[in-house]
Design an enzyme around this catalytic site. Structure first.
Site, short mmCIF file in Angstrom:
data_model
loop_
_atom_site.label_atom_id
_atom_site.label_comp_id
_atom_site.label_asym_id
_atom_site.label_seq_id
_atom_site.Cartn_x
_atom_site.Cartn_y
_atom_site.Cartn_z
N GLU A 107 6.38 -36.46 29.47
CA GLU A 107 5.29 -35.52 29.19
C GLU A 107 3.95 -36.22 29.05
OE1 GLU A 107 6.35 -33.20 25.77
OE2 GLU A 107 7.84 -32.01 26.87
N GLN B 204 10.77 15.79 11.05
CA GLN B 204 9.73 14.86 11.52
C GLN B 204 8.48 15.60 11.95
OE1 GLN B 204 9.89 11.34 11.28
NE2 GLN B 204 11.44 12.22 9.95
N HIS C 275 5.67 16.10 9.45
CA HIS C 275 4.87 14.96 8.99
C HIS C 275 3.40 15.12 9.36
CE1 HIS C 275 7.14 11.90 6.94
NE2 HIS C 275 8.13 11.98 7.80
N ASN D 264 -3.40 6.35 6.12
CA ASN D 264 -4.14 7.19 7.05
C ASN D 264 -4.85 6.31 8.08
OD1 ASN D 264 -6.40 6.10 5.79
ND2 ASN D 264 -6.85 7.94 4.60
N ASP E 207 15.20 8.20 4.83
CA ASP E 207 13.86 8.22 4.26
C ASP E 207 13.87 7.97 2.76
OD1 ASP E 207 12.25 8.52 6.43
OD2 ASP E 207 11.86 10.66 6.16
N HIS F 173 3.84 -40.25 20.91
CA HIS F 173 5.12 -39.75 20.43
C HIS F 173 6.21 -40.80 20.68
CE1 HIS F 173 3.05 -35.93 20.29
NE2 HIS F 173 4.13 -35.33 19.82
N GLU G 107 11.37 5.92 16.98
CA GLU G 107 11.37 5.43 15.60
C GLU G 107 12.70 5.79 14.93
OE1 GLU G 107 8.79 6.07 11.47
OE2 GLU G 107 8.63 7.51 13.12
N HIS G 108 13.08 7.07 15.01
CA HIS G 108 14.35 7.55 14.47
C HIS G 108 15.19 8.10 15.63
CE1 HIS G 108 11.30 8.28 11.24
NE2 HIS G 108 12.22 7.70 10.49
N SER H 167 4.72 9.62 13.34
CA SER H 167 6.16 9.67 13.16
C SER H 167 6.84 10.33 14.35
CB SER H 167 6.48 10.45 11.88
OG SER H 167 7.86 10.43 11.62
N TYR I 58 0.85 -1.20 0.00
CA TYR I 58 0.00 0.00 0.00
C TYR I 58 0.88 1.24 0.00
CZ TYR I 58 -3.74 3.26 0.99
OH TYR I 58 -4.64 4.30 0.90
N GLN J 5 -10.80 0.29 1.59
CA GLN J 5 -11.30 -0.61 0.55
C GLN J 5 -10.15 -1.29 -0.19
OE1 GLN J 5 -11.86 2.65 0.72
NE2 GLN J 5 -11.68 3.69 -1.26
#
Length: 430
Positions: free
Chosen positions: A409, A254, A257, A208, A355, A414, A321-322, A232, A127, A185
């Site tokens: 066990e 950042q 963003h 989003n 990036d 087994h 994150e960064h 971010s 995506y 969708q």
């Protein structure tokens, strides 16, 4: 940015200083996304057309692009842009190709061989968000690892209208099919399949709040996704030798963003903190997205630490994150950094290079997930499986161990699966 002196803070104040903004679950959003998923699952392409017209405008007559249509887009791009895309591809490809792991096949004991093998995921969905600018870099970060891994079918979705730069990048990265659909969708189409859009095994990419919620919901239905996404964020560790203009620019890169982004400066130098405050004001005055950045800075802060080891400990507690390190010897801090999505060392390594074109992947864990989640890599487009093979002699040597453990066990079936073979083996040898 709010300034906090770490040594003057109690435990609760320190916890609050490293707090992100709350991710509030909107019941109306959850319900609407659930309806979209069900609609696409039941109605297929008819639902895609109706939902696209509702949220993104009329679905183009030609909303599917094959490899031929993708390659034609390059003829409409400027040479400098194509060169920039090609350079980024070269670097990202080199770094991700180096991540390929050879098969592991140790001889465990005489007659006992084990292997760890790797194979690509067969069908992946990528995506790429739409919006005011084409996110070319996201195409590269998702499609190149998929191509290098050897994924059989690479499907990309992105909202209409699709920019030629997106099409060119997709073609250069080996995308098999691209569909001009976006939002929840599009995630539904990838998750369930429609008449035209094939169902995939795993879904990658940011988006989003509709896209993020759709990924969350399909992941609860057993469909694999790359990682949860949040706002971010960046944390900068800087000492008195850092350039305040550089630090301010990294914080703003950042902050622009989104209003929910977060930028944190951790420094043992109040002089540096003062210089960064002044630089932020100067740079904001000419930043096109100043309104968004200002909103992000209102929930950001400067933390004054006692020294660099304490600054590193603060960063580990936040798990950004960064993480940008602008100090006298930035690499010296690397051994004590435990939690970060991606680290940028030194004054000449702005977060922006990661990036776009340094070679690393910019799909990173956010909201503290860097404590346990890794950045996107070649491994995310592959699955690993083990193989074992024993000879008759190998089973004879190992069998009693397995029987003893299985019986301990309470799993007699087994034990018998081994005992029967041992008996046959020993009778055959008699």
């Amino acid at each position: 940015m709010q300034r906090i002196h770490w040594c003057q803070c109690g435990q609760s104040e320190r916890k609050a200083a490293l707090q992100r903004s709350d991710i509030v679950t909107d019941p109306a959003l959850v319900d609407r996304v659930s309806q979209i998923l069900k609609q696409v699952k039941c109605e297929g392409d008819v639902a895609l057309r109706a939902l696209t017209e509702q949220y993104d405008g009329t679905l183009p007559e030609s909303w599917q692009y094959d490899s031929t249509a993708l390659s034609e887009a390059g003829e409409r791009l400027s040479a400098p842009l194509k060169q920039a895309i090609d350079t980024a591809i070269k670097n990202i490809r080199a770094f991700h190709q180096a991540q390929a792991l050879p098969p592991v096949s140790p001889q465990i004991a005489p007659g006992i061989a084990c292997e760890l093998r790797t194979e690509p995921l067969q069908r992946v969905g990528l995506y790429v968000p739409g919006g005011s600018a084409p996110l070319i870099s996201t195409v590269l970060m998702l499609a190149l690892p998929a191509q290098i891994a050897g994924c059989e079918l690479k499907v990309m979705v992105t909202p209409p209208p699709v920019n030629d730069a997106i099409l060119y990048a997709a073609a250069r990265c080996g995308i098999d099919r691209l569909y001009a659909i976006g939002g929840a969708q599009a995630i539904a189409a990838l998750a369930y399949g429609t008449e035209q859009v094939p169902r995939v095994d795993k879904i990658f990419g940011p988006g989003n709040r509709f896209v993020t919620e759709a990924k969350r919901q399909v992941s609860q239905q057993g469909i694999a996704i790359d990682m949860p996404a949040g706002p971010s964020e960046v944390l900068v560790i800087a000492d008195e030798l850092a350039n305040p203009e550089f630090v301010a620019a990294d914080l703003l890169s950042q902050a622009e963003h989104g209003a929910d982004s977060q930028a944190i400066l951790v420094t043992p130098s109040t002089d540096l903190a003062d210089g960064v405050d002044r630089a932020l004001k100067r740079q904001l005055a000419t930043l096109p997205r100043a309104q968004i950045a200002n909103a992000a800075l209102r929930q950001s802060r400067t933390i004054v630490a006692q020294d660099l080891p304490e600054a590193a400990a603060i960063s580990n507690a936040y798990a950004p994150e960064h993480l940008i390190v602008q100090t006298r010897d930035p690499r010296a801090l690397l051994p004590v950094i435990r939690s970060a999505g991606s680290i940028f060392l030194g004054p000449w390594t702005p977060e922006s290079v990661g990036d776009y074109a340094s070679g690393t992947n910019h799909v990173l864990p956010t909201y503290g997930a860097a404590r346990t989640v890794s950045s996107l890599s070649l491994a995310d487009f592959q699955r690993r499986f083990t193989v074992q093979e024993l000879t008759r002699g190998g089973l004879d040597a190992l069998g009693d161990t397995v029987i003893t453990l299985a019986q301990a066990e309470g799993l007699e079936g087994h034990a018998r699966a081994v005992a029967l073979r041992l008996s046959a083996n020993r009778e055959g040898s008699a």
